[in-house]
Design an enzyme around this catalytic site. Structure first.
Site, PDB file in Angstrom:
ATOM      1  N   GLN A 322       0.749   2.158  -1.502  1.00  0.00           N
ATOM      2  CA  GLN A 322      -0.347   2.904  -2.123  1.00  0.00           C
ATOM      3  C   GLN A 322      -0.809   4.046  -1.210  1.00  0.00           C
ATOM      4  OE1 GLN A 322      -1.865   2.853  -5.073  1.00  0.00           O
ATOM      5  NE2 GLN A 322      -3.507   4.257  -4.523  1.00  0.00           N
ATOM      6  N   GLU A 323      -0.798   3.790   0.090  1.00  0.00           N
ATOM      7  CA  GLU A 323      -1.279   4.800   1.027  1.00  0.00           C
ATOM      8  C   GLU A 323      -0.291   5.945   1.216  1.00  0.00           C
ATOM      9  OE1 GLU A 323      -4.159   5.138   2.308  1.00  0.00           O
ATOM     10  OE2 GLU A 323      -5.119   3.195   2.067  1.00  0.00           O
ATOM     11  N   SER A 324       0.974   5.620   1.393  1.00  0.00           N
ATOM     12  CA  SER A 324       1.911   6.664   1.842  1.00  0.00           C
ATOM     13  C   SER A 324       3.285   6.614   1.198  1.00  0.00           C
ATOM     14  CB  SER A 324       2.120   6.528   3.350  1.00  0.00           C
ATOM     15  OG  SER A 324       2.821   5.313   3.603  1.00  0.00           O
ATOM     16  N   TYR A 449      -7.348   2.203  -7.015  1.00  0.00           N
ATOM     17  CA  TYR A 449      -6.679   1.891  -5.755  1.00  0.00           C
ATOM     18  C   TYR A 449      -6.371   0.397  -5.695  1.00  0.00           C
ATOM     19  CZ  TYR A 449      -6.250   1.460  -0.630  1.00  0.00           C
ATOM     20  OH  TYR A 449      -5.814   1.192   0.641  1.00  0.00           O
TER      21      TYR A 449
END
Ligand code: GLU
Length: 492
Positions: A322-324, A449
């Site tokens: 999800q972040e990167s 998120y």
């Protein structure tokens, strides 16, 4: 200053002593006034060590997120303060008029609040060079009557922010002959309020800036642009009218020019106004493809770190995706970096020396996540504890607490992710966030998120089986922002 009684010294002068006295006083005042009232503002900022900026709490200007204060104007003002080597002091106003009143009273050096350059404002306040271009837009509910040009606005119910550039444009149109033009001016600092009125049918049209509409639109899927009201306009900073601003103005203009030339303005624009479609762009296909290609080189490392922090490695992998998208060199223009997209302060706090090192980044993120989880009230149990911790990881503990308080007030259970998730989007609605402790927050983003991570997590768990097994069937768009679609905000 001592005023010499000149008349008595020069009894023979042709001008009588009274006149002489008056003349002297006038001259003295003329000499004194510019010196004391019209202080050089740049010098004042530098000698006091602080730049005072008045803005408004709104998604396009200034708000709090998990790392603290953020927003387009806040970022710009912070860069200027940094350049001047002074501290930034932010003041907020609850409506547009108050912003200008603060400038007038000399309570702020600069107003940086998504303000359009207008004729009336220009006549009263010094201003900077433009740093952003926007277009005022007329917004309506798709499926209802759509006006297409200015002439169509007559006899429609229109809302604008009180004291806004749009109110000024409407006045000009009416004075220019459109006598049937009527509108309501809504006091407030956030154009979200206007969208709310149109969405609920209390007004037919709202006029708001293009950047504000694009940021807010995801919350109001029924609202569309009817037409652009006029051409592009400039966004500027305004300066206090009763100070000598020449040097400050020149310095700000130089600063804006530099930011334009080195690409910072563009990066900030992208970061603050270009992100809106972010979450929904992630498709199932991309995820499954990445799971095959990008994950394998890091799978062992993720497992190892997860074990150190006693986490389920699928969860850590899902957060990292999800972040990167498992890219150890990922970067955002605001300075977030690495596989876990840590900010510099978080990285420092977590003992990460090199954020681009995937091992360090994963460890920093895992530790940060565990810290947050530990800080949640004891009576929140799994799996809600994990989901709520993820929400706090994204949006910050303070905002999560606001959402939980709201959940409780509305009769929901603040220990349950499901109930809190439903309230998170309310943190974007002024009606709700004005009564919270930490104010505006990107609640929709936080809810998405967590939902995205949950989804990736379940697929990863599913897939933790020999590679020969086929992938579970998925449709594109499976985990697009379901939260937004499912929620009827008006019903809350
Ligand atoms: N740019 C507007 C102004 O300067 C404020 C934002 C809006 O009303 O959309 O008044």
């Amino acid at each position: 200053m001592v005023i010499v009684p000149v008349g008595e010294k020069y009894p023979g002068a042709r001008i009588g002593p009274m006149y002489l006295r008056l003349l002297t006083v006038t001259l003295a005042l003329l000499l004194l006034l510019p010196g004391c009232a019209r202080q050089d503002s740049l010098q004042h900022i530098q000698s006091s060590g602080k730049l005072t900026v008045v803005t408004r709490n709104s998604p396009t200007t200034y708000y709090q997120d998990k790392e603290g204060a953020t927003g387009y104007e806040y970022a710009l003002a912070g860069l200027l303060a940094e350049e001047l080597g002074v501290e930034l002091k932010i003041k907020t106003a609850f409506n547009l008029d108050e912003i200008f009143q603060q400038l007038q009273r000399g309570e702020a050096d600069v107003a940086a609040a998504g303000l359009t350059l207008t004729g009336q404002r220009e006549a009263r306040y010094p201003h900077s060079a433009p740093y952003y271009q926007l277009t005022p837009q007329v917004v309506y509910v798709a499926g209802t009557y759509r006006p297409r040009r200015v002439g169509d606005l007559v006899d429609m119910s229109i809302v604008v922010l009180a004291g806004s550039s749009h109110a000024e444009s409407l006045h000009a149109l009416r004075e220019g002959g459109m006598s049937g033009l009527e509108w309501r001016e809504i006091p407030g600092a956030d154009s979200m309020e206007l969208l709310e009125l149109v969405d609920s049918g209390e007004a037919q049209l709202a006029i708001i800036d293009s950047n504000e509409f694009s940021v807010q639109q995801s919350l109001y899927p029924r609202l569309k642009v009817a037409f652009d009201l006029g051409s592009q306009q400039d966004m500027v900073w305004y300066l206090a009218p009763d100070a000598d601003n020449r040097r400050l103005q020149a310095r700000i203009d130089q600063f804006i020019e530099r930011l334009r030339a080195d690409g910072t303005l563009e990066s900030l624009r992208e970061e603050y106004f270009g992100h809106t479609a972010g979450v929904s762009r992630i498709s199932s296909h991309t995820f499954t493809r990445n799971m095959r290609r990008a994950l394998p080189p890091y799978r062992d490392l993720i497992r190892e770190v997860a074990e150190e922090y006693q986490m389920d490695w699928h969860l850590l992998a899902a957060i990292a995706y999800q972040e990167s998208h498992w890219n150890p060199e990922a970067a955002s223009p605001t300075g977030v970096r690495g596989m876990m997209m840590l900010t510099l302060p978080t990285a420092r706090e977590m003992g990460v020396a090199n954020r681009l090192d995937p091992g360090q980044s994963l460890r920093g993120g895992a530790r940060y996540f565990k810290n947050i989880k530990r800080r949640l009230p004891k009576d929140i149990y799994e799996p809600d504890r994990t989901w709520l911790a993820l929400a706090a990881y994204n949006i910050g503990m303070g905002h999560l607490e606001d959402a939980r308080v709201m959940t409780e007030r509305q009769g929901g259970d603040p220990h349950l992710w499901r109930d809190v998730m439903e309230r998170l989007p309310l943190l974007q609605k002024i009606k709700y966030y004005q009564n919270t402790r930490y104010g505006y927050a990107r609640g929709v983003e936080a809810a998405n998120y967590v939902q995205n991570i949950r989804h990736y997590y379940s697929i990863l768990e599913w897939q933790d089986i020999p590679d020969t097994k086929p992938l579970p069937p998925m449709r594109a768009g499976d985990y697009l922002p379901r939260v937004v679609k499912k929620l009827d905000l008006r019903a809350l």
